[in-house]
Design an enzyme around this catalytic site. Structure first.
Site, PDB file in Angstrom:
ATOM      1  N   THR A 164       0.829  -1.209   0.000  1.00  0.00           N
ATOM      2  CA  THR A 164       0.000   0.000   0.000  1.00  0.00           C
ATOM      3  C   THR A 164       0.860   1.254   0.000  1.00  0.00           C
ATOM      4  OG1 THR A 164      -1.654  -1.128   1.302  1.00  0.00           O
ATOM      5  CG2 THR A 164      -1.645   1.256   1.467  1.00  0.00           C
ATOM      6  N   THR A 182      -4.526   1.300  -2.453  1.00  0.00           N
ATOM      7  CA  THR A 182      -3.989  -0.057  -2.519  1.00  0.00           C
ATOM      8  C   THR A 182      -4.873  -0.973  -3.360  1.00  0.00           C
ATOM      9  OG1 THR A 182      -3.210  -1.887  -1.110  1.00  0.00           O
ATOM     10  CG2 THR A 182      -5.286  -0.888  -0.500  1.00  0.00           C
ATOM     11  N   ARG A 192     -13.349  -8.829  -0.102  1.00  0.00           N
ATOM     12  CA  ARG A 192     -12.567  -8.383   1.054  1.00  0.00           C
ATOM     13  C   ARG A 192     -12.173  -6.899   0.907  1.00  0.00           C
ATOM     14  NH1 ARG A 192      -7.184  -6.189   2.162  1.00  0.00           N
ATOM     15  NH2 ARG A 192      -6.572  -6.887   4.222  1.00  0.00           N
TER      16      ARG A 192
HETATM   17  C1  SD4 Z   1      -4.747  -4.066   3.103  1.00  0.00           C
HETATM   18  N1  SD4 Z   1      -3.166  -2.633   4.207  1.00  0.00           N
HETATM   19  O1  SD4 Z   1      -5.560  -4.196   2.191  1.00  0.00           O
HETATM   20  C2  SD4 Z   1      -3.711  -3.030   2.939  1.00  0.00           C
HETATM   21  C3  SD4 Z   1      -2.730  -3.476   1.925  1.00  0.00           C
HETATM   22  C4  SD4 Z   1      -1.882  -4.527   2.364  1.00  0.00           C
HETATM   23  O2  SD4 Z   1      -0.561  -6.358   1.967  1.00  0.00           O
HETATM   24  O3  SD4 Z   1      -1.588  -4.593   3.488  1.00  0.00           O
HETATM   25  N2  SD4 Z   1      -1.401  -5.370   1.522  1.00  0.00           N
HETATM   26  O4  SD4 Z   1      -4.752  -4.764   4.111  1.00  0.00           O
END
Ligand code: SD4
Length: 305
Positions: A164, A182, A192
């Site tokens: 992200t 992200t 999700r």
């Molecule tokens: C999420 N914090 O969707 C964001 C992106 C991420 O590993 O952590 N990706 O949980």
């Protein structure tokens, strides 16, 4: 001078402008933000322009175009943005739009709402002039097809050293803003949504105090309202470094070492004085800083392990 926590303190002076952002892809993102900040522009415009850089970069497989899809092959994007007056906008589970951060800004500016998700967010984007595009690149499609062979879902620590992008900026006028965007966890369950589009979890800004943003396993950040916690700790006079450390340690304490050993979480924070800091669970999380007179640099975050 340096505090006990290694945070730069500038003898009471306010250091501005400053921009900080997560991971190595924060370097080019900060450069785009700096063009606006150094010309006296607003932090809010700077953070939007900054995070649009990795959103459009197909090599960054954790944000925007080229982001890894969910387990059903859909690239679904989460993003939010917050200004210096508690205004904020967010999109979640948005498909087919390269710049979710700009859609989040439009949600903030053109609707009475904070958050739009899924089909409705897409319809809103198209009604506001955004173009429908295929965001799944050939190489991300290949990675997904490779993953399908085992279909083993495990959050990966330090995904290819980028993840992200979260960005916080302080402008010449002393105002703070932040942005976070992200494609979420690679090969996640369809539907999700992580912490990144949730104001208070993936991002929080209070112009009286400071701003914070998170990267890593969003579920764990949501549980402690992570970015809001970091800002509230700074309100109690924790330095940005101390506040990030306390938020990470709270996750480790509450969830236990068995969970913490398997996941990465990183917070970065910037306060009203232009001081910044970061902390994460595992090594190899970096954050990018652009300030005057130092220019651009990448800093290895201190880590719990
Ligand atoms: C999420 N914090 O969707 C964001 C992106 C991420 O590993 O952590 N990706 O949980």
């Amino acid at each position: 001078m340096r505090s006990a926590f290694g945070v730069r303190i500038i003898d009471g002076a306010v250091r501005k402008p400053v921009v900080i952002s997560t991971w190595r892809h924060g370097i080019p993102a900060n450069e785009a933000a700096w063009k606006i900040l150094s010309a006296g522009g607003k932090a809010f415009d700077a953070v939007e322009a900054g995070v649009r850089v990795p959103e459009a970069d197909p090599e960054v497989t954790s944000v925007g175009y080229g982001g890894y899809p969910d387990r059903d092959g859909h690239v679904t994007l989460d993003a939010c943005i917050m200004d210096d007056k508690y205004n904020c906008g967010s999109v979640a589970y948005l498909e087919h739009i390269m710049h979710p951060i700009s859609v989040a800004r439009k949600v903030m500016e053109n609707t009475p709402h904070v958050m739009l998700a899924g089909e409705g967010a897409l319809r809103f984007a198209l009604d506001n002039g955004f173009k429908k595009e295929n965001l799944l690149t050939e190489s991300s499609k290949k990675a997904w097809q490779e993953w399908l062979k085992k279909s083993e879902y495990k959050p990966v620590i330090n995904w290819e050293n980028h993840d992200t992008i979260g960005m916080i900026a302080l402008d010449e006028n002393g105002n703070l803003s932040g942005a976070c965007t992200t494609s979420g966890m690679a090969f996640k369950l369809n539907g999700r949504i992580g912490d990144s589009p949730i104001i208070g979890a993936g991002l929080y800004v209070d112009n009286e105090v400071g701003g914070a943003t998170a990267t890593g396993v969003g579920e764990e950040v949501i549980r402690i309202c992570g970015s809001h916690l970091v800002v509230e700790l700074m309100r109690q006079n924790y330095t940005p470094q101390q506040a990030c450390e306390e938020a990470v340690k709270r996750i480790v304490r509450r969830r236990g070492e068995d969970v913490a050993k398997k996941i990465q979480i990183g917070f970065i924070a910037l306060n009203k004085k232009g001081e910044y800091g970061s902390y994460c669970i595992h090594p190899d999380f970096q954050y990018a800083v652009y300030s005057k007179p130092e220019g651009s640099k990448l800093i290895d975050s201190k880590s719990y392990y």
